[in-house]
Design a protein around this motif. Structure first.
Motif, PDB file in Angstrom:
ATOM      1  N   TYR A  87       0.817  -1.207   0.000  1.00  0.00           N
ATOM      2  CA  TYR A  87       0.000   0.000   0.000  1.00  0.00           C
ATOM      3  C   TYR A  87       0.859   1.270   0.000  1.00  0.00           C
ATOM      4  CZ  TYR A  87      -4.041  -2.890   1.341  1.00  0.00           C
ATOM      5  OH  TYR A  87      -5.044  -3.826   1.371  1.00  0.00           O
ATOM      6  N   LEU A  88       0.317   2.318  -0.617  1.00  0.00           N
ATOM      7  CA  LEU A  88       0.806   3.698  -0.498  1.00  0.00           C
ATOM      8  C   LEU A  88       2.307   3.829  -0.749  1.00  0.00           C
ATOM      9  CD1 LEU A  88      -1.248   4.607   2.702  1.00  0.00           C
ATOM     10  CD2 LEU A  88      -1.916   4.918   0.311  1.00  0.00           C
ATOM     11  N   GLN A  89       2.748   3.366  -1.919  1.00  0.00           N
ATOM     12  CA  GLN A  89       4.159   3.450  -2.290  1.00  0.00           C
ATOM     13  C   GLN A  89       4.487   4.841  -2.830  1.00  0.00           C
ATOM     14  OE1 GLN A  89       5.342  -0.108  -4.703  1.00  0.00           O
ATOM     15  NE2 GLN A  89       3.228  -0.718  -4.320  1.00  0.00           N
ATOM     16  N   GLY A  90       5.778   5.195  -2.775  1.00  0.00           N
ATOM     17  CA  GLY A  90       6.230   6.473  -3.302  1.00  0.00           C
ATOM     18  C   GLY A  90       6.387   7.502  -2.209  1.00  0.00           C
ATOM     19  N   GLU A  91       6.963   8.618  -2.575  1.00  0.00           N
ATOM     20  CA  GLU A  91       7.210   9.701  -1.629  1.00  0.00           C
ATOM     21  C   GLU A  91       6.133  10.768  -1.761  1.00  0.00           C
ATOM     22  OE1 GLU A  91       9.505   9.773   0.694  1.00  0.00           O
ATOM     23  OE2 GLU A  91      10.238   7.804   0.076  1.00  0.00           O
ATOM     24  N   PRO A  92       5.641  11.278  -0.628  1.00  0.00           N
ATOM     25  CA  PRO A  92       4.645  12.350  -0.709  1.00  0.00           C
ATOM     26  C   PRO A  92       5.248  13.601  -1.327  1.00  0.00           C
ATOM     27  CG  PRO A  92       5.377  12.038   1.558  1.00  0.00           C
ATOM     28  CD  PRO A  92       5.966  10.915   0.756  1.00  0.00           C
ATOM     29  N   ILE A  93       4.450  14.319  -2.102  1.00  0.00           N
ATOM     30  CA  ILE A  93       4.912  15.539  -2.769  1.00  0.00           C
ATOM     31  C   ILE A  93       4.404  16.749  -2.000  1.00  0.00           C
ATOM     32  CG2 ILE A  93       4.808  16.859  -4.919  1.00  0.00           C
ATOM     33  CD1 ILE A  93       4.298  14.217  -6.369  1.00  0.00           C
ATOM     34  N   ALA A  94       5.328  17.637  -1.649  1.00  0.00           N
ATOM     35  CA  ALA A  94       4.945  18.861  -0.949  1.00  0.00           C
ATOM     36  C   ALA A  94       4.130  19.741  -1.887  1.00  0.00           C
ATOM     37  CB  ALA A  94       6.182  19.605  -0.464  1.00  0.00           C
ATOM     38  N   LYS A  95       3.051  20.279  -1.396  1.00  0.00           N
ATOM     39  CA  LYS A  95       2.167  21.088  -2.224  1.00  0.00           C
ATOM     40  C   LYS A  95       2.099  22.512  -1.701  1.00  0.00           C
ATOM     41  CE  LYS A  95      -0.625  17.365  -4.063  1.00  0.00           C
ATOM     42  NZ  LYS A  95      -1.967  16.930  -4.425  1.00  0.00           N
ATOM     43  N   LYS A  96       1.951  23.428  -2.620  1.00  0.00           N
ATOM     44  CA  LYS A  96       1.850  24.830  -2.238  1.00  0.00           C
ATOM     45  C   LYS A  96       0.490  25.133  -1.637  1.00  0.00           C
ATOM     46  CE  LYS A  96       5.098  26.387  -5.781  1.00  0.00           C
ATOM     47  NZ  LYS A  96       5.288  27.218  -6.995  1.00  0.00           N
ATOM     48  N   GLU A  97      -0.513  24.448  -2.142  1.00  0.00           N
ATOM     49  CA  GLU A  97      -1.866  24.667  -1.642  1.00  0.00           C
ATOM     50  C   GLU A  97      -2.371  23.407  -0.952  1.00  0.00           C
ATOM     51  OE1 GLU A  97      -4.444  25.892  -4.724  1.00  0.00           O
ATOM     52  OE2 GLU A  97      -3.280  27.684  -5.222  1.00  0.00           O
ATOM     53  N   ILE A  98      -3.093  23.598   0.114  1.00  0.00           N
ATOM     54  CA  ILE A  98      -3.689  22.463   0.824  1.00  0.00           C
ATOM     55  C   ILE A  98      -5.045  22.172   0.201  1.00  0.00           C
ATOM     56  CG2 ILE A  98      -4.558  21.626   3.038  1.00  0.00           C
ATOM     57  CD1 ILE A  98      -2.532  23.437   4.401  1.00  0.00           C
ATOM     58  N   LYS A  99      -5.183  20.974  -0.311  1.00  0.00           N
ATOM     59  CA  LYS A  99      -6.425  20.580  -0.968  1.00  0.00           C
ATOM     60  C   LYS A  99      -7.383  19.968   0.045  1.00  0.00           C
ATOM     61  CE  LYS A  99      -8.206  17.472  -4.520  1.00  0.00           C
ATOM     62  NZ  LYS A  99      -7.869  16.408  -5.478  1.00  0.00           N
ATOM     63  N   ARG A 100      -8.591  20.452   0.054  1.00  0.00           N
ATOM     64  CA  ARG A 100      -9.616  19.882   0.932  1.00  0.00           C
ATOM     65  C   ARG A 100     -10.229  18.685   0.237  1.00  0.00           C
ATOM     66  NH1 ARG A 100     -14.043  23.725   2.941  1.00  0.00           N
ATOM     67  NH2 ARG A 100     -14.486  21.867   4.169  1.00  0.00           N
ATOM     68  N   ILE A 101     -10.087  17.513   0.856  1.00  0.00           N
ATOM     69  CA  ILE A 101     -10.615  16.286   0.273  1.00  0.00           C
ATOM     70  C   ILE A 101     -12.061  16.088   0.734  1.00  0.00           C
ATOM     71  CG2 ILE A 101     -10.314  13.780   0.158  1.00  0.00           C
ATOM     72  CD1 ILE A 101      -7.360  14.214   0.631  1.00  0.00           C
ATOM     73  N   ASN A 102     -12.910  15.744  -0.246  1.00  0.00           N
ATOM     74  CA  ASN A 102     -14.327  15.530   0.070  1.00  0.00           C
ATOM     75  C   ASN A 102     -14.938  16.745   0.763  1.00  0.00           C
ATOM     76  OD1 ASN A 102     -14.474  13.033  -1.073  1.00  0.00           O
ATOM     77  ND2 ASN A 102     -14.942  11.936   0.792  1.00  0.00           N
ATOM     78  N   ASN A 103     -14.720  17.919   0.185  1.00  0.00           N
ATOM     79  CA  ASN A 103     -15.212  19.133   0.831  1.00  0.00           C
ATOM     80  C   ASN A 103     -16.696  19.381   0.569  1.00  0.00           C
ATOM     81  OD1 ASN A 103     -14.930  19.676  -1.851  1.00  0.00           O
ATOM     82  ND2 ASN A 103     -13.834  21.614  -1.613  1.00  0.00           N
ATOM     83  N   ILE A 104     -17.337  18.489  -0.199  1.00  0.00           N
ATOM     84  CA  ILE A 104     -18.774  18.613  -0.434  1.00  0.00           C
ATOM     85  C   ILE A 104     -19.507  17.870   0.680  1.00  0.00           C
ATOM     86  CG2 ILE A 104     -20.667  18.127  -2.017  1.00  0.00           C
ATOM     87  CD1 ILE A 104     -18.620  18.175  -4.298  1.00  0.00           C
ATOM     88  N   PRO A 105     -20.319  18.569   1.478  1.00  0.00           N
ATOM     89  CA  PRO A 105     -21.024  17.911   2.584  1.00  0.00           C
ATOM     90  C   PRO A 105     -21.927  16.792   2.095  1.00  0.00           C
ATOM     91  CG  PRO A 105     -21.186  20.306   2.753  1.00  0.00           C
ATOM     92  CD  PRO A 105     -20.624  20.013   1.398  1.00  0.00           C
ATOM     93  N   TYR A 106     -22.025  15.742   2.884  1.00  0.00           N
ATOM     94  CA  TYR A 106     -22.869  14.602   2.543  1.00  0.00           C
ATOM     95  C   TYR A 106     -24.335  14.986   2.648  1.00  0.00           C
ATOM     96  CZ  TYR A 106     -25.172  10.068   3.040  1.00  0.00           C
ATOM     97  OH  TYR A 106     -26.011   8.991   2.897  1.00  0.00           O
ATOM     98  N   LYS A 107     -25.110  14.593   1.643  1.00  0.00           N
ATOM     99  CA  LYS A 107     -26.552  14.852   1.641  1.00  0.00           C
ATOM    100  C   LYS A 107     -27.283  13.569   2.047  1.00  0.00           C
ATOM    101  CE  LYS A 107     -26.287  18.508  -1.844  1.00  0.00           C
ATOM    102  NZ  LYS A 107     -26.598  19.592  -0.893  1.00  0.00           N
ATOM    103  N   LEU A 108     -28.147  13.695   2.998  1.00  0.00           N
ATOM    104  CA  LEU A 108     -28.805  12.548   3.624  1.00  0.00           C
ATOM    105  C   LEU A 108     -29.665  11.771   2.639  1.00  0.00           C
ATOM    106  CD1 LEU A 108     -29.826  14.339   6.929  1.00  0.00           C
ATOM    107  CD2 LEU A 108     -27.963  12.697   6.630  1.00  0.00           C
ATOM    108  N   GLN A 109     -29.699  10.449   2.847  1.00  0.00           N
ATOM    109  CA  GLN A 109     -30.452   9.546   1.991  1.00  0.00           C
ATOM    110  C   GLN A 109     -31.418   8.708   2.828  1.00  0.00           C
ATOM    111  OE1 GLN A 109     -28.037   7.391  -0.968  1.00  0.00           O
ATOM    112  NE2 GLN A 109     -26.294   8.648  -0.373  1.00  0.00           N
TER     113      GLN A 109
END
Length: 259
Positions: free
Chosen positions: A25-47
Motif C-alpha cells: 500500500y501507499l508506495q512512493g514519496e509524498p509531494i509537498a504542495k503549495k496549496e492544501i487541498k480539501r478532500i471531500n469538501n462537499i457535505p454529505y446529503k442525507l439519503q
C-alpha cells in the motif's frame, strides 16, 4: 526438445507470481504542495435509511424534554449499537418523525441544514429567551465491501469520517489476489449512481476525492488475473502447480507408452 518443453512449462511461472509492488500500500514519496487541498469538501446529503442522532439541550431542560426521544440504556447512556433504536431513521419518503415536532423532511439535506431546520421548528413552540443547542450527526458510517476481501459484507463504523484504508482494514484487508491498483467505489446519491476507482498502492491515493468514503458506499475489490489463471499467488505456489502439472503429464505419458 526436452529443454524447449521445460521452458514452456516454466513460462506460466514467470507471469503468475504477484509482484511485491502490486500488494504494498501507499508506495512512493509524498509531494509537498503549495496549496492544501480539501478532500471531500462537499457535505454529505442525507439519503433514505440513514440514521440520525439528534440531541436538543437547553439551560432549562423542562422546556425541551417533550421534543426528545427516550434514551435506551439508562444512566450509562446510549451504546453505539443502540443508535439503531434511539436514532431517527429516514423513511422511504425522506422524513424523520420527532416527538411534538412531528414529521420533518430531511432527504437531500446536510447535517447543518437539518440542524437549522429543527431549530426553526423549535422556535415555533419555545417563545422564551432560553438558549437552545441542537446537535445533528449521522449515527455512524455504513458501507459494504465485496470481492477479494477478508470479511466481505456490510459494516458500520461509529465515527464521522472514514478513509478507504480504515474501511478495508476493518473488513479483514484485501486478499493476496485482490487488485489494490483498481479498487472500485460505487456511490448512490440523490442524482444517481456513480463509480470511481482508486489506486491504493500509490501515496497519491491521499489526494483522491474518494479516499474518504461516504455513507452507503460499496467498495468492490476485483481479483487479479493470477486468480483466474489458477497458478498460485507466490513463486512457491506457482512452482508447486507447475511441478504437479509436469508430474501429471509425465505419468500420463509413461502409462500411455506401456499400454
Amino acid at each position: 526438445m526436452r529443454n524447449h518443453f521445460l521452458l514452456l512449462l516454466f513460462i506460466p511461472f514467470l507471469f503468475s507470481c504477484i509482484p511485491a509492488k502490486d500488494i504494498i500500500y501507499l508506495q512512493g514519496e509524498p509531494i509537498a504542495k503549495k496549496e492544501i487541498k480539501r478532500i471531500n469538501n462537499i457535505p454529505y446529503k442525507l439519503q433514505v435509511d440513514d440514521i440520525l442522532n439528534i440531541d436538543i439541550m437547553s439551560n432549562d431542560e423542562t422546556l425541551v424534554s417533550v421534543f426528545k426521544k427516550q434514551s435506551i440504556g439508562g444512566a450509562g447512556g446510549v451504546s453505539e449499537g443502540a443508535s439503531y433504536f434511539s436514532g431517527y431513521s429516514i423513511d422511504s419518503y425522506g422524513n424523520i418523525r420527532m416527538p411534538t415536532l412531528g414529521e420533518i423532511n430531511v432527504l437531500g439535506y446536510t447535517e447543518l441544514e437539518v440542524r437549522k431546520k429543527i431549530e426553526n421548528e423549535l422556535k415555533k413552540f419555545i417563545k422564551t429567551q432560553e438558549e437552545l443547542f441542537v446537535s445533528v450527526k449521522l449515527a455512524g458510517i455504513k458501507y459494504t465491501v465485496i470481492g477479494e476481501i477478508g470479511s466481505p459484507g456490510p459494516n458500520v463504523i461509529f465515527q464521522n469520517k472514514l478513509s478507504i484504508i480504515d474501511a478495508i482494514s476493518s473488513s479483514g484487508d484485501i486478499t493476496a489476489v485482490g487488485n489494490r491498483k483498481k479498487v472500485e467505489i460505487i456511490r448512490n446519491s440523490i442524482t444517481g449512481t456513480e463509480k470511481f476507482t482508486i489506486d491504493l498502492t500509490q501515496i497519491n491515493a491521499f489526494d483522491s476525492d474518494v479516499f474518504y468514503i461516504k455513507p452507503n458506499d460499496i467498495i468492490n475489490v476485483i481479483p487479479l488475473k493470477q486468480k483466474t489463471w489458477g497458478t498460485g499467488t507466490t513463486g512457491l505456489g506457482a512452482l508447486t502447480t507447475i511441478v504437479s502439472l509436469f508430474t501429471l503429464i509425465s505419468t500420463t505419458f509413461i502409462l500411455a507408452r506401456n499400454l
